[in-house]
Design a protein around this motif. Structure first.
Motif, PDB file in Angstrom:
ATOM      1  N   ALA A  95     -50.365  53.134 -10.295  1.00  0.00           N
ATOM      2  CA  ALA A  95     -51.133  54.145 -11.016  1.00  0.00           C
ATOM      3  C   ALA A  95     -52.227  54.740 -10.134  1.00  0.00           C
ATOM      4  N   GLY A  96     -52.853  53.895  -9.310  1.00  0.00           N
ATOM      5  CA  GLY A  96     -53.898  54.394  -8.428  1.00  0.00           C
ATOM      6  C   GLY A  96     -53.389  55.438  -7.462  1.00  0.00           C
ATOM      7  N   LEU A  97     -52.222  55.185  -6.871  1.00  0.00           N
ATOM      8  CA  LEU A  97     -51.632  56.155  -5.952  1.00  0.00           C
ATOM      9  C   LEU A  97     -51.226  57.429  -6.678  1.00  0.00           C
ATOM     10  N   LEU A  98     -50.565  57.297  -7.825  1.00  0.00           N
ATOM     11  CA  LEU A  98     -50.148  58.479  -8.579  1.00  0.00           C
ATOM     12  C   LEU A  98     -51.356  59.320  -8.982  1.00  0.00           C
ATOM     13  N   SER A  99     -52.403  58.664  -9.460  1.00  0.00           N
ATOM     14  CA  SER A  99     -53.588  59.385  -9.893  1.00  0.00           C
ATOM     15  C   SER A  99     -54.238  60.125  -8.729  1.00  0.00           C
ATOM     16  N   ALA A 100     -54.356  59.456  -7.579  1.00  0.00           N
ATOM     17  CA  ALA A 100     -54.979  60.085  -6.416  1.00  0.00           C
ATOM     18  C   ALA A 100     -54.164  61.273  -5.926  1.00  0.00           C
ATOM     19  N   LEU A 101     -52.847  61.128  -5.882  1.00  0.00           N
ATOM     20  CA  LEU A 101     -52.001  62.213  -5.386  1.00  0.00           C
ATOM     21  C   LEU A 101     -52.005  63.410  -6.339  1.00  0.00           C
ATOM     22  N   ILE A 102     -51.994  63.138  -7.640  1.00  0.00           N
ATOM     23  CA  ILE A 102     -52.060  64.228  -8.615  1.00  0.00           C
ATOM     24  C   ILE A 102     -53.379  64.978  -8.471  1.00  0.00           C
ATOM     25  N   HIS A 103     -54.452  64.229  -8.267  1.00  0.00           N
ATOM     26  CA  HIS A 103     -55.768  64.867  -8.103  1.00  0.00           C
ATOM     27  C   HIS A 103     -55.825  65.685  -6.816  1.00  0.00           C
ATOM     28  N   GLU A 104     -55.415  65.089  -5.702  1.00  0.00           N
ATOM     29  CA  GLU A 104     -55.535  65.761  -4.412  1.00  0.00           C
ATOM     30  C   GLU A 104     -54.602  66.960  -4.299  1.00  0.00           C
ATOM     31  N   SER A 105     -53.520  66.982  -5.065  1.00  0.00           N
ATOM     32  CA  SER A 105     -52.594  68.114  -5.029  1.00  0.00           C
ATOM     33  C   SER A 105     -53.094  69.299  -5.847  1.00  0.00           C
ATOM     34  N   GLY A 106     -54.138  69.065  -6.667  1.00  0.00           N
ATOM     35  CA  GLY A 106     -54.645  70.134  -7.520  1.00  0.00           C
ATOM     36  C   GLY A 106     -53.903  70.272  -8.833  1.00  0.00           C
ATOM     37  N   TRP A 107     -53.055  69.311  -9.162  1.00  0.00           N
ATOM     38  CA  TRP A 107     -52.252  69.396 -10.392  1.00  0.00           C
ATOM     39  C   TRP A 107     -52.944  68.749 -11.590  1.00  0.00           C
ATOM     40  N   GLU A 108     -54.028  68.055 -11.381  1.00  0.00           N
ATOM     41  CA  GLU A 108     -54.649  67.286 -12.454  1.00  0.00           C
ATOM     42  C   GLU A 108     -55.216  68.177 -13.547  1.00  0.00           C
ATOM     43  N   GLN A 109     -55.081  67.732 -14.808  1.00  0.00           N
ATOM     44  CA  GLN A 109     -55.710  68.355 -15.954  1.00  0.00           C
ATOM     45  C   GLN A 109     -56.792  67.414 -16.481  1.00  0.00           C
ATOM     46  N   GLU A 110     -57.760  67.972 -17.172  1.00  0.00           N
ATOM     47  CA  GLU A 110     -58.844  67.153 -17.726  1.00  0.00           C
ATOM     48  C   GLU A 110     -58.274  66.132 -18.714  1.00  0.00           C
ATOM     49  N   TRP A 111     -58.729  64.891 -18.588  1.00  0.00           N
ATOM     50  CA  TRP A 111     -58.310  63.848 -19.521  1.00  0.00           C
ATOM     51  C   TRP A 111     -59.497  62.941 -19.817  1.00  0.00           C
ATOM     52  N   ILE A 121     -48.994  64.171 -15.634  1.00  0.00           N
ATOM     53  CA  ILE A 121     -50.134  65.092 -15.665  1.00  0.00           C
ATOM     54  C   ILE A 121     -50.700  65.227 -17.073  1.00  0.00           C
ATOM     55  N   ASP A 122     -49.840  65.107 -18.087  1.00  0.00           N
ATOM     56  CA  ASP A 122     -50.233  65.311 -19.481  1.00  0.00           C
ATOM     57  C   ASP A 122     -51.406  64.394 -19.863  1.00  0.00           C
ATOM     58  N   PRO A 123     -52.549  64.949 -20.270  1.00  0.00           N
ATOM     59  CA  PRO A 123     -53.705  64.118 -20.635  1.00  0.00           C
ATOM     60  C   PRO A 123     -53.396  63.091 -21.720  1.00  0.00           C
ATOM     61  N   ALA A 124     -52.405  63.385 -22.577  1.00  0.00           N
ATOM     62  CA  ALA A 124     -52.061  62.452 -23.652  1.00  0.00           C
ATOM     63  C   ALA A 124     -51.485  61.144 -23.112  1.00  0.00           C
ATOM     64  N   ASN A 125     -51.007  61.161 -21.863  1.00  0.00           N
ATOM     65  CA  ASN A 125     -50.381  59.971 -21.281  1.00  0.00           C
ATOM     66  C   ASN A 125     -51.275  59.272 -20.261  1.00  0.00           C
ATOM     67  N   ARG A 126     -52.539  59.690 -20.202  1.00  0.00           N
ATOM     68  CA  ARG A 126     -53.446  59.125 -19.210  1.00  0.00           C
ATOM     69  C   ARG A 126     -54.539  58.303 -19.900  1.00  0.00           C
ATOM     70  N   LEU A 127     -54.950  57.217 -19.278  1.00  0.00           N
ATOM     71  CA  LEU A 127     -55.974  56.352 -19.832  1.00  0.00           C
ATOM     72  C   LEU A 127     -56.592  55.513 -18.722  1.00  0.00           C
ATOM     73  N   THR A 128     -57.687  54.855 -19.050  1.00  0.00           N
ATOM     74  CA  THR A 128     -58.326  53.903 -18.150  1.00  0.00           C
ATOM     75  C   THR A 128     -58.212  52.525 -18.771  1.00  0.00           C
ATOM     76  N   VAL A 129     -57.825  51.534 -17.970  1.00  0.00           N
ATOM     77  CA  VAL A 129     -57.742  50.161 -18.456  1.00  0.00           C
ATOM     78  C   VAL A 129     -58.680  49.297 -17.632  1.00  0.00           C
ATOM     79  N   GLY A 130     -59.148  48.211 -18.223  1.00  0.00           N
ATOM     80  CA  GLY A 130     -60.081  47.350 -17.522  1.00  0.00           C
ATOM     81  C   GLY A 130     -59.876  45.893 -17.855  1.00  0.00           C
ATOM     82  N   TRP A 131     -60.353  45.041 -16.964  1.00  0.00           N
ATOM     83  CA  TRP A 131     -60.221  43.601 -17.134  1.00  0.00           C
ATOM     84  C   TRP A 131     -61.176  42.904 -16.177  1.00  0.00           C
TER      85      TRP A 131
END
Length: 251
Positions: free
Chosen positions: A206-222, A176-186
């Motif tokens: 990462a896609g599943l973890l991100s979606a579940l964190i968001h849908e659970s309401g636990w996400e913080q702004e990053w 959840i910690d914004p310091a550990n979240r990022l977007t990668v591309g290729w």
């Protein structure tokens, strides 16, 4: 301890601890989240014709007394796939793999695979929810994610060195910690990622973890505005992905 095929294969959402209820409720909407849709190639004609399927176990540990708002002491079980594997080598992944003809359902397959890879005792797990299958272009398999609560944590480790070389619990608070979240591309694709234990978690996991964190309401702004190069970011990690990235995602 040997596995118990066919045992504990029914979903029991009513037995989920209170802190997991937002997560169980969010499962119904997670598949429609952009972070999951970014790895789902449903409808693109890439599903394997042989009917093969796979299942993964999203296993969360945490006491029943944790807060619904933010379960700081909860954790999720992850593995580091051996760099010698032919597919997804070096990636951080949930325990899981292809379903066998003897598996009763995706829950049975996910628990069997978790036992084979980590030695997990399936009787210590309460299966609480199952996400819609996600189709991954690298294999063409529909992958069934199974959400479980590790109600009686026990010893786990590397049970199959040919498949995994590390098994570890990652605190949900670190994800959840914004310091550990990022977007990668290729190559025109981009998706969410996490940094944990000097590893880079990206792609399907990462896609599943991100979606579940968001849908659970636990996400913080990053910081979603900046996209880092996947290759360069992997080189700074200890993933050691020998085929990185051989996976092509939807664009």
């Amino acid at each position: 301890m040997s596995d118990l095929p066919g045992y504990n294969t029914e979903l029991q959402p009513e037995r989920a601890p209170r802190w997991m209820e937002p997560l169980v409720e969010g499962v119904a909407h997670a598949h429609g989240h952009p972070d999951v849709q970014g790895v789902d190639i449903r409808g693109r004609g890439n599903t394997r014709p042989d009917g093969q399927r796979a299942a993964v176990l999203i296993l969360l540990e945490g006491a029943d007394t944790l807060s619904r708002q933010r379960p700081d002491d909860a954790a999720v079980l992850l593995t580091h796939r051996s760099p010698t594997m032919r597919s997804h080598s070096g990636q951080i992944a949930f325990p899981g793999g292809r379903m066998d003809s003897t598996d009763l359902n995706p829950v049975d397959a996910a628990l069997r695979e978790a036992w084979e890879e980590t030695g997990l005792d399936r009787s210590s797990v309460t299966p609480v929810a199952e996400l819609d299958p996600v189709h991954i272009q690298a294999s063409g398999y529909p992958v069934y994610p199974v959400l479980g609560h590790w109600h009686t944590p026990g010893e786990v480790g590397v049970a199959s060195p040919a498949e995994t070389d590390e098994v570890f619990l990652t605190p949900i608070a670190e994800l959840i910690d914004p310091a550990n979240r990022l977007t990668v591309g290729w190559a025109g694709w981009s998706g969410p990622a996490f940094t944990v234990n000097d590893y880079l978690v990206w792609g399907f996991t990462a896609g599943l973890l991100s979606a579940l964190i968001h849908e659970s309401g636990w996400e913080q702004e990053w910081d979603r505005a900046r996209t880092l190069d996947l290759h360069a970011t992997l080189e700074k990690s200890r993933n050691n992905e020998s085929h990185a990235p051989g996976v092509r995602f939807s664009r």
